[in-house]
Design an enzyme around this catalytic site. Structure first.
Site, PDB file in Angstrom:
ATOM      1  NE  ARG A 177      -1.543  -1.435  12.897  1.00 50.99           N
ATOM      2  CZ  ARG A 177      -2.046  -2.671  12.814  1.00 50.99           C
ATOM      3  NH1 ARG A 177      -3.351  -2.869  12.922  1.00 50.99           N
ATOM      4  NH2 ARG A 177      -1.245  -3.696  12.652  1.00 50.99           N
TER       5      ARG A 177
ATOM      6  CE  LYS B 217      -7.408  -7.987  12.428  1.00 47.05           C
ATOM      7  NZ  LYS B 217      -6.122  -8.323  11.726  1.00 47.05           N
TER       8      LYS B 217
ATOM      9  CB  CYS C  58       3.457  -8.211   5.956  1.00 46.07           C
ATOM     10  SG  CYS C  58       4.364  -9.729   6.276  1.00 46.07           S
TER      11      CYS C  58
ATOM     12  CB  CYS D  73       5.216  -9.741  12.920  1.00 49.50           C
ATOM     13  SG  CYS D  73       3.609 -10.554  12.876  1.00 49.50           S
TER      14      CYS D  73
ATOM     15  CB  CYS E  10       2.165 -15.748   8.909  1.00 55.43           C
ATOM     16  SG  CYS E  10       0.879 -14.603   9.421  1.00 55.43           S
TER      17      CYS E  10
ATOM     18  CB  CYS F 290      -0.271  -7.990   6.973  1.00 54.88           C
ATOM     19  SG  CYS F 290      -0.857  -8.738   8.489  1.00 54.88           S
TER      20      CYS F 290
HETATM   21  C1  SRM Z   1       1.441  -3.256   9.625  1.00 53.97           C
HETATM   22  C2  SRM Z   1       0.562  -4.213   8.808  1.00 53.97           C
HETATM   23  C3  SRM Z   1       1.313  -4.840   7.635  1.00 53.97           C
HETATM   24  C4  SRM Z   1       2.149  -3.827   6.867  1.00 53.97           C
HETATM   25  O1  SRM Z   1       3.285  -4.196   6.556  1.00 53.97           O
HETATM   26  O2  SRM Z   1       1.672  -2.745   6.557  1.00 53.97           O
HETATM   27  C5  SRM Z   1       0.004  -5.356   9.623  1.00 53.97           C
HETATM   28  C6  SRM Z   1       0.708  -5.934  10.617  1.00 53.97           C
HETATM   29  C7  SRM Z   1       0.199  -6.909  11.447  1.00 53.97           C
HETATM   30  N1  SRM Z   1      -0.997  -7.506  11.326  1.00 53.97           N
HETATM   31 FE1  SRM Z   1      -2.188  -7.317   9.759  1.00 53.97          FE
HETATM   32  N2  SRM Z   1      -1.222  -5.719   9.231  1.00 53.97           N
HETATM   33  C8  SRM Z   1      -1.637  -4.842   8.301  1.00 53.97           C
HETATM   34  C9  SRM Z   1      -2.664  -4.988   7.431  1.00 53.97           C
HETATM   35  C10 SRM Z   1      -3.407  -6.147   7.306  1.00 53.97           C
HETATM   36  C11 SRM Z   1      -4.211  -6.489   6.178  1.00 53.97           C
HETATM   37  C12 SRM Z   1      -4.375  -5.668   4.906  1.00 53.97           C
HETATM   38  C13 SRM Z   1      -5.556  -4.751   4.993  1.00 53.97           C
HETATM   39  O3  SRM Z   1      -6.203  -4.666   6.074  1.00 53.97           O
HETATM   40  O4  SRM Z   1      -5.847  -4.121   3.992  1.00 53.97           O
HETATM   41  C14 SRM Z   1      -4.737  -7.742   6.437  1.00 53.97           C
HETATM   42  C15 SRM Z   1      -5.595  -8.586   5.479  1.00 53.97           C
HETATM   43  C16 SRM Z   1      -7.009  -8.134   5.369  1.00 53.97           C
HETATM   44  C17 SRM Z   1      -7.809  -8.814   6.424  1.00 53.97           C
HETATM   45  O5  SRM Z   1      -7.890  -8.291   7.527  1.00 53.97           O
HETATM   46  O6  SRM Z   1      -8.322  -9.912   6.133  1.00 53.97           O
HETATM   47  C18 SRM Z   1      -4.267  -8.112   7.729  1.00 53.97           C
HETATM   48  C19 SRM Z   1      -4.557  -9.306   8.344  1.00 53.97           C
HETATM   49  C20 SRM Z   1      -4.123  -9.633   9.616  1.00 53.97           C
HETATM   50  C21 SRM Z   1      -4.556 -10.781  10.347  1.00 53.97           C
HETATM   51  C22 SRM Z   1      -5.533 -11.861   9.842  1.00 53.97           C
HETATM   52  C23 SRM Z   1      -6.952 -11.497  10.112  1.00 53.97           C
HETATM   53  C24 SRM Z   1      -7.832 -12.650   9.725  1.00 53.97           C
HETATM   54  O7  SRM Z   1      -8.961 -12.381   9.378  1.00 53.97           O
HETATM   55  O8  SRM Z   1      -7.375 -13.778   9.817  1.00 53.97           O
HETATM   56  C25 SRM Z   1      -3.876 -10.744  11.574  1.00 53.97           C
HETATM   57  C26 SRM Z   1      -3.963 -11.764  12.706  1.00 53.97           C
HETATM   58  C27 SRM Z   1      -5.239 -11.645  13.483  1.00 53.97           C
HETATM   59  O9  SRM Z   1      -5.962 -10.632  13.358  1.00 53.97           O
HETATM   60  O10 SRM Z   1      -5.495 -12.580  14.257  1.00 53.97           O
HETATM   61  C28 SRM Z   1      -3.074  -9.574  11.541  1.00 53.97           C
HETATM   62  C29 SRM Z   1      -2.196  -9.152  12.585  1.00 53.97           C
HETATM   63  C30 SRM Z   1      -1.192  -8.273  12.423  1.00 53.97           C
HETATM   64  C31 SRM Z   1      -0.138  -8.007  13.481  1.00 53.97           C
HETATM   65  C32 SRM Z   1      -0.689  -6.965  14.415  1.00 53.97           C
HETATM   66  C33 SRM Z   1       0.364  -9.256  14.207  1.00 53.97           C
HETATM   67  C34 SRM Z   1      -0.289  -9.531  15.547  1.00 53.97           C
HETATM   68  O11 SRM Z   1      -1.535  -9.615  15.577  1.00 53.97           O
HETATM   69  O12 SRM Z   1       0.458  -9.678  16.528  1.00 53.97           O
HETATM   70  C35 SRM Z   1       0.987  -7.443  12.606  1.00 53.97           C
HETATM   71  C36 SRM Z   1       1.945  -6.491  13.301  1.00 53.97           C
HETATM   72  C37 SRM Z   1       3.335  -6.679  12.706  1.00 53.97           C
HETATM   73  C38 SRM Z   1       4.259  -5.634  13.148  1.00 53.97           C
HETATM   74  O13 SRM Z   1       5.278  -5.975  13.825  1.00 53.97           O
HETATM   75  O14 SRM Z   1       4.025  -4.459  12.851  1.00 53.97           O
HETATM   76  N3  SRM Z   1      -3.224  -8.912  10.361  1.00 53.97           N
HETATM   77  N4  SRM Z   1      -3.444  -7.123   8.237  1.00 53.97           N
HETATM   78  C39 SRM Z   1      -0.734  -3.615   8.274  1.00 53.97           C
HETATM   79  C40 SRM Z   1      -1.274  -2.559   9.183  1.00 53.97           C
HETATM   80  C41 SRM Z   1      -2.568  -2.022   8.655  1.00 53.97           C
HETATM   81  C42 SRM Z   1      -3.089  -0.885   9.489  1.00 53.97           C
HETATM   82  O15 SRM Z   1      -2.466   0.197   9.449  1.00 53.97           O
HETATM   83  O16 SRM Z   1      -4.077  -1.065  10.201  1.00 53.97           O
HETATM   84  S1  SF4 Z   2       1.229 -11.319   7.501  1.00 52.44           S
HETATM   85 FE1  SF4 Z   2       1.719 -12.455   9.268  1.00 52.44          FE
HETATM   86  S2  SF4 Z   2       3.847 -12.088   9.449  1.00 52.44           S
HETATM   87 FE2  SF4 Z   2       3.172 -10.546   8.133  1.00 52.44          FE
HETATM   88  S3  SF4 Z   2       2.748  -8.904   9.458  1.00 52.44           S
HETATM   89 FE3  SF4 Z   2       0.863  -9.948   9.165  1.00 52.44          FE
HETATM   90  S4  SF4 Z   2       0.789 -11.294  10.852  1.00 52.44           S
HETATM   91 FE4  SF4 Z   2       2.864 -10.638  10.735  1.00 52.44          FE
END
Ligand code: SRM
Ligand code: SF4
Ligand SMILES: Cc1cc2nc3c(=O)[nH]c(=O)nc-3n(C[C@H](O)[C@H](O)[C@H](O)COP(=O)(O)OP(=O)(O)OC[C@H]3O[C@@H](n4cnc5c(N)ncnc54)[C@H](O)[C@@H]3O)c2cc1C
Ligand SMILES: Cc1cc2nc3c(=O)[nH]c(=O)nc-3n(C[C@H](O)[C@H](O)[C@H](O)COP(=O)(O)O)c2cc1C
Lengths: 576, 615
Positions: free
Chosen positions: A81, A216, A436, A442, A481, A485
């Site tokens: 990333r 984070k 997402c 993922c 899930c 995201c």
């Molecule tokens: C790529 C992206 C989704 C997309 O289709 O664009 C993404 C992809 C993933 N997110 Fe996310 N998140 C992405 C934005 C978000 C957002 C939206 C935002 O930030 O505006 C959220 C919700 C906002 C928030 O943080 O509450 C988000 C909440 C999560 C979470 C849940 C965090 C929580 O508080 O529970 C996880 C899991 C974790 O952190 O444990 C997670 C984890 C992940 C992971 C890294 C899975 C992992 O931890 O193994 C995913 C990687 C999938 C892949 O194969 O690429 N991602 N993730 C976004 C990348 C953003 C960036 O460039 O940094």
């Molecule tokens: S929402 Fe869940 S399934 Fe989708 S990218 Fe984030 S961690 Fe992966």
């Protein structure tokens, strides 16, 4: 110093705290692990640390079972990333991303919901070269992930370009100032010579300390009337306050987030709440103090309850405001009025600041050459001639910005030639959709998302046709899930994966990202999805009032109850 | 007394010579002369008495023993994959039952200087490499062909050579010994027999021949024994199932190990041995009798418009089978050999074929044979007359069993055997061809099917039980199979020692055979080191020998600590490259000359510290 300030925490520190503590400022044994020829993976501990460096170890889940039978380890690969504050990239940087993705990745780029680039499928053996080539164009991946401040989002607003320039500067400053200071990154990836850091932690990581944050941390800056960054989903949101086109300062909003866990009602999506106003030039100082509050009070025992939103909800907004003022040594002002119209993107050409800007629709942010649609190559060609910049939008779309009138024709030709699209041929629903990544990369995905939403939309679109809603803007989002995201909890229609082919369906989010949605149907497959959406859409077509958005309608019509706070998100309600 | 013309068969002149000579002879010389004369009568060979015989006489190589006491028979074998050794052991047993004194050993374990004392020498040897001696016959072969080799005037010998007609130098090693022993003055006790891969019948014939010859020399003592030919006795000693009576093993598992996108197809088979009473050790292989491709068989039958149901003889004993069954299970139809072509041209006149067999066209003949099968033959050189299946069948070889290194441990799961099989595929002469046996696994058999198998002991590929002994294992590709067996056994018996594995193949992500097993054993300390070479992941190709060279210092230290070195897998390139690399390492790290390095390895061979199983 920092550590000593920690209040007594209940419960023993989570394992990640140990890993961070032992990691010697994020070094761990990553360097050694990259050399191990027997496995394409890193050690468990190192994979956790690797996130701070901007990469996730994953495996191709489509092949997992097959390879287990073949006595082969999972097809380990790495997602990288790239941090791009405000999602801005020069043509040169674009070409580098394109090249790296083709050379080391799976030949695709993902424009993320936080305005950054992701590449998937990078093998361990190529990871270092990959990082070096990214850095060679002055981009990096440090702190794109991990328990630190993440990519700072910023409205890529092409309309008010001069304001954008100013706001974007602040985004960069934040990003710069808040990134970790350890030299581990440069040692491991850029062959800078090793330094054995014997210094005190506040010298190495003045703000973070050796344990970094409990979780984070995310910052986004919105410029009304657009809330495309979903400012209320951020741990810390800034809302630009403009008076006669001039940036006066920012409203400060705290404690937003989307993530939750199925069946655990102590976890919930939450909206950030505005607690005051600050002058523009105080933004970095304020961000730092807010972060130190989370550093010191965030839950380090249970990661499910460690996000800032839980810290805020546990102690209350007044406490946060007071603690902040104390740490600042001055008081933040009363919030100023602002108004958001929408959180989606506006497609097509617009003029701003004497330059042209083209917003393209990129389905789910995935850029690749499809058989009948050479998207990746098309953009590559544009990058070769483009003199302005590229801007990744918070909705996974792309703006070709700052196009001079002379270049406009050339770029238009390429847009035509490669059939790049403003999305006009699609329904307004699809133009307002996000999914997402989910499968196959993922590791947390429970159901398909990016690979599935498009085909589901085909079917919903035919309902819209019938109902005459093709041009009605409705925000629809899917996540594989409950981590959310794609920020589904803010969508008017949302699907959150539960199991392969099964989703929870939520309704009633606010069109401008100001209201959470509510569970409407649990654990349903495509048939039930279409079955339950159809009557609602038809009734909406019938009964909606002038300018009434779908999200507002479903509440008025009683399909779901309005959600005022994340704390009510799971509240049992008498569903229709 | 003195000879006179009248009291002796000699003429005047002879008598005088004798009268002058006899008084000057020592006792030894006298008795030698008498023995010599009597012996030369039986063989009719008359070699002039020269100084060598004088020496032999002094050395006390006394032929008297010919007449007196039971002779000592020395049986030496050269064997890599165990066939030769098994036959040698059978023979030894038979002789002992006939009260012969028997010395049995591998050729290289036999002290060359004792050769002079040997009276009856029986050699059973295979040929390996390209007409080379088996590993455990190399130095004996060298010695015998060197100037150091003694004259062997009072030696009687006979050779049984094992080979494979499809190799250019058929039974070369056997032929070498046969020729050389004669040159050195040995007397051929019984004619050499060269066995093709279906060696049972010819081998049995040789054994009978040799036995009767030996018996002749001592009818005296041979009174009652003859009757007690203990065939049954020996039978009961062996497990009820054997190569001659294969066990029908059920296929439990048959899957590809090669991940998606691999250029190769390497399969993993698991067979059930339940009820077979088979036992095996790491290093042993499993023999499998394959079934020919029914499609090819039918094409052949059509081409020749034969009747598939016709009963045809399938062995000398006269058992019969339907033609189609026979072509499926009993005969080889996928490999052409020169003798086959010759027999074919005798069987049915075809000028072009006769032409092709002319000595001056040897090159073309070889080129033609390569990669072609029986169908090609009868299509390219059609018979001028209807050739009855019965006749045709006679010129075919029995289908040989295929050997596969066993990849599992008997200790760990006694009722199963695992194999690692590379599917042989190639295009030749406009047809896609698949190996008979590997192709059968790949395309024709599913779990549940039964395969005729037997355990094939390989005494020349055995691992140390002593954990103190370091073990270096080199096995790219399917060559890694026996090491899986060995380490699984070590895990089962919870034995930890210094072990070092070199593995290689094309791609890390798709061809890392048994990757998770090695990872597990590395974690558990059963395997202490592993180096891998994936030839197609990098711009310049890297192979196991390159990794060995990178680690030359440690590797040399291991050798100095007495490590055993094992090499398994590809014979054509790998085995040689690895051998040369070992030499280089000895030269580099041990500051040896090439000669010294070579004798270092030769010595390791002798001590069974350098063992190979290559194919
Ligand atoms: C790529 C992206 C989704 C997309 O289709 O664009 C993404 C992809 C993933 N997110 Fe996310 N998140 C992405 C934005 C978000 C957002 C939206 C935002 O930030 O505006 C959220 C919700 C906002 C928030 O943080 O509450 C988000 C909440 C999560 C979470 C849940 C965090 C929580 O508080 O529970 C996880 C899991 C974790 O952190 O444990 C997670 C984890 C992940 C992971 C890294 C899975 C992992 O931890 O193994 C995913 C990687 C999938 C892949 O194969 O690429 N991602 N993730 C976004 C990348 C953003 C960036 O460039 O940094
Ligand atoms: S929402 Fe869940 S399934 Fe989708 S990218 Fe984030 S961690 Fe992966
Ligand atoms: C002691 C020992 C152990 C062995 N262990 C293993 C093992 O563990 N795993 C394993 O896979 N094999 C092993 N083998 C090899 C195995 O026995 C068979 O030889 C192999 O599987 C091929 O048998 P097949 O019936 O499939 O092919 P066949 O029908 O016998 O065909 C093989 C023949 O096809 C011809 N051929 C092959 N390629 C070409 C080409 N490109 N052009 C022209 N002609 C060609 C050659 O004449 C070759 O001999 C071992 C052999 C020995 C002697
Ligand atoms: C790698 C290899 C090479 C061989 N080369 C020859 C050869 O050059 N000439 C020959 O007649 N037989 C050759 N053979 C056939 C063997 O001699 C034959 O299989 C014999 O039965 C093996 O006997 P053993 O088990 O005692 O070693 C070769 C066999 C193998 C596995």
């Amino acid at each position: 110093m920092a550590e000593k300030e920690f209040p007594v925490q209940h419960g023993k520190p989570s394992d990640l705290e140990r890993i961070k503590g032992d990691s010697h400022y994020l070094r761990g044994t990553i360097a050694e692990g990259l050399e191990d020829p027997i496995t394409g993976a890193l050690s468990d501990d190192d994979t956790k640390l690797l996130k701070f460096h901007g990469s996730y170890q994953q495996d191709d889940r489509d092949l997992r079972n097959e390879r287990r039978k073949q006595k082969l380890e999972p097809a380990y690969q790495f997602m990288v990333r790239v941090r791009a504050p405000g999602g801005v990239a020069t043509p040169e940087q674009w070409l580098a991303m394109d090249d790296v993705a083709r050379k080391y990745g799976d030949g695709s780029l993902k424009l993320t919901t936080r305005q950054s680039f992701q590449m998937h499928g990078v093998l361990k053996w190529n990871l270092k070269k990959n990082m070096q080539e990214i850095n060679s164009v002055l981009m990096d991946t440090l702190a794109a992930c991990g328990d630190v401040n993440r990519n700072v989002m910023c409205n890529p607003n092409p309309y008010q370009s001069e304001v954008h320039a100013e706001v974007y500067d602040w985004a960069q400053n934040l990003s710069e100032y808040l990134s970790p200071k350890t030299s581990a990154y440069h040692e491991i990836w850029l062959d800078k010579e090793k330094v054995v850091d014997s210094r005190e932690s506040e010298e190495v990581e003045p703000m973070y300390g050796s344990l970094y944050l409990p979780r984070k941390f995310k910052i986004g800056i919105a410029v009304p009337p657009s809330n495309d960054v979903d400012v209320f989903s951020q741990d810390l949101g800034f809302i630009a306050i403009l008076e006669e086109g001039e940036l006066k300062g920012f409203n400060v909003a705290v404690g937003g987030g989307m993530g939750m866990t199925h069946g655990d009602t102590n976890t919930y999506p939450q909206l950030a709440r505005v607690i005051g106003f600050i002058p523009a030039d105080k933004i970095v100082e304020v961000a730092e103090k807010v972060i130190t509050i989370q550093r010191d009070y965030g839950n380090r025992s249970d990661r499910k309850n460690a996000r800032f939103k839980y810290t805020v909800d546990a102690r209350g907004l007044d406490w946060v405001k007071q603690e902040l003022n104390e740490r600042l040594g001055w008081d933040i002002e009363e919030p100023r009025p602002y108004y958001f119209e929408h959180n989606g993107d506006r497609y097509g050409w617009v003029k701003g600041g004497g330059r042209w800007h083209l917003t393209l629709f990129i389905q789910n942010g995935r850029i690749r050459d499809f058989e009948d649609y050479q998207l990746m190559t098309g953009l590559q060609e544009i990058a070769k001639v483009h003199t302005g910049d590229f801007r990744l939008t918070p909705n996974q779309n792309l703006i070709i910005a700052n196009v001079t009138s002379q270049k406009k024709r050339k770029i238009n030709e390429l847009v035509e030639k490669f059939g790049l699209t403003e999305g006009k041929q699609h329904s307004a629903l699809r133009r307002n959709s996000m999914a997402c990544v989910a499968f196959p990369t993922c590791g947390l995905a429970m159901a398909e998302s990016e690979r599935y939403l498009p085909s589901l939309l085909d079917k919903i679109e035919s309902i819209l046709e019938e109902a005459g809603l093709r041009e009605e803007e409705i925000v629809i989002r899917m996540s594989g899930c409950p981590n959310g995201c794609s920020r589904p909890a803010l969508a008017e229609i949302a699907f959150i994966g539960k199991a392969p082919g099964k989703y929870n369906m939520y309704l009633g989010g606010g069109f401008s990202g100001g209201r959470l949605n509510k569970l409407y149907r649990e654990n349903i497959g495509e048939e039930e999805i279409l079955g339950s959406l159809r009557p609602i859409l038809f009734r909406y077509a019938e009964e909606r009032e002038e300018g009434e958005h779908f999200g507002d309608y479903v509440i008025r019509a009683g399909y779901v109850e309005e959600v005022h706070s994340g704390l009510d998100f799971h509240k049992e309600t008498n569903k229709v | 007394m003195a000879f006179k013309e009248i009291n002796s068969p000699f003429n005047q002149e002879q008598a005088e010579l004798l009268n002058r000579l006899l008084p000057t002879l020592t006792e030894a010389q006298k008795s030698w002369l008498s023995g010599y004369l009597s012996a030369s009568q039986t063989t009719g060979s008359s070699i002039p008495v020269d100084s060598d015989n004088q020496k032999a006489a002094e050395a006390g190589g006394s032929p008297q023993t010919v007449e007196t006491g039971s002779r000592e028979v020395t049986i030496l074998f050269g064997s890599e994959t165990g066939n030769g050794q098994a036959l040698a052991e059978e023979l030894a047993q038979k002789l002992e039952e006939r009260n012969f004194k028997v010395v049995l050993s591998a050729l290289d374990d036999f002290k060359p200087k004792n050769l002079k004392k040997v009276q009856d020498l029986l050699i059973v040897t295979a040929t390996h490499g390209e007409g080379d001696p088996p590993d455990n016959a190399i130095s004996f072969h060298e010695f015998l062909h060197s100037r150091k080799a003694p004259k062997l005037k009072d030696l009687r010998f006979s050779i049984l050579s094992l080979g494979d007609q499809s190799y250019e130098f058929f039974c070369q090693t056997g032929k070498d010994f046969d020729k050389r022993l004669e040159e050195l003055g040995g007397e051929r006790l019984y004619q050499r027999i060269d066995c093709d891969v279906d060696f049972d019948e010819p081998a049995a014939e040789w054994v009978e021949g040799v036995l009767s010859k030996l018996d002749e020399g001592r009818e005296a003592e041979q009174t009652n024994d003859q009757s007690a030919l203990p065939e049954e006795a020996t039978q009961t000693k062996q497990p009820t199932f054997s190569r001659k009576n294969p066990f029908k093993a059920e296929i439990l598992e048959n899957l590809t190990l090669s991940g998606r996108g691999s250029n190769k197809e390497t399969r993993h088979l698991e067979l059930s041995l339940e009820g077979s009473n088979f036992e095996f050790e790491p290093g042993d292989s499993l023999g499998i009798f394959p079934e020919n491709d029914p499609d090819l068989v039918d094409k052949l039958i059509n081409e020749m418009n034969w009747n598939p149901e016709e009963a045809v003889p399938i062995n000398k004993k006269g058992d019969t089978n339907s033609l189609r069954e026979a072509l499926l299970h009993n005969f080889e139809i996928t490999i052409l050999t020169k003798p086959l072509l010759q027999k074919a041209s005798e069987l049915y006149a075809n000028e072009q074929l006769d032409e092709l067999l002319k000595p001056e066209r040897e090159k073309e003949r070889k080129a033609y044979i390569d990669g072609r099968d029986l169908l090609d033959l009868v299509q390219d050189f059609p018979p001028y007359r209807e050739v009855p299946a019965k006749e045709f069948i006679k010129i075919l070889r029995k289908i040989p069993a295929r050997l596969y290194s066993i990849a599992s441990s008997y200790q760990a799961n006694p009722d199963e055997v695992h194999l690692t099989v590379g599917t042989v595929r190639y295009k030749a002469h406009g047809r896609d061809r698949v190996g008979v046996c590997s192709g059968q696994f790949s395309e024709r058999v599913q779990p549940g099917a039964l395969l005729p198998v037997y355990v094939h002991r390989n005494p020349n590929f055995k691992f140390p039980t002593d954990p103190e002994k370091p073990v270096i294992m080199i096995g790219p590709g399917t060559g890694v199979a026996p090491y899986r067996s060995f380490l699984e056994e070590r895990e089962e018996t919870d034995t930890k020692g210094k072990t070092w594995l070199f593995f290689g193949d094309q791609h890390f992500s798709t061809d890392f055979l048994y990757q998770v097993d090695w990872q597990k054993w590395l974690k558990e300390g059963i395997l202490s080191r592993m180096d891998v070479a994936f030839s197609r992941d990098t711009d310049e190709k890297v192979y196991v020998q390159h990794r060995m060279l990178e680690k030359s210092r440690e590797l040399y230290q291991w050798l100095e600590e007495g490590a055993n070195v094992y090499v398994c897998g590809d014979e054509k390139h790998m085995a040689k490259d690895v051998h040369d690399t070992l030499l280089t390492i000895l030269e580099q790290e041990g500051a040896m000359s090439l000669e010294e390095a070579e004798s270092y390895l030769a010595e390791m061979r002798k001590q069974k510290r350098y063992q190979r199983d290559v194919y």
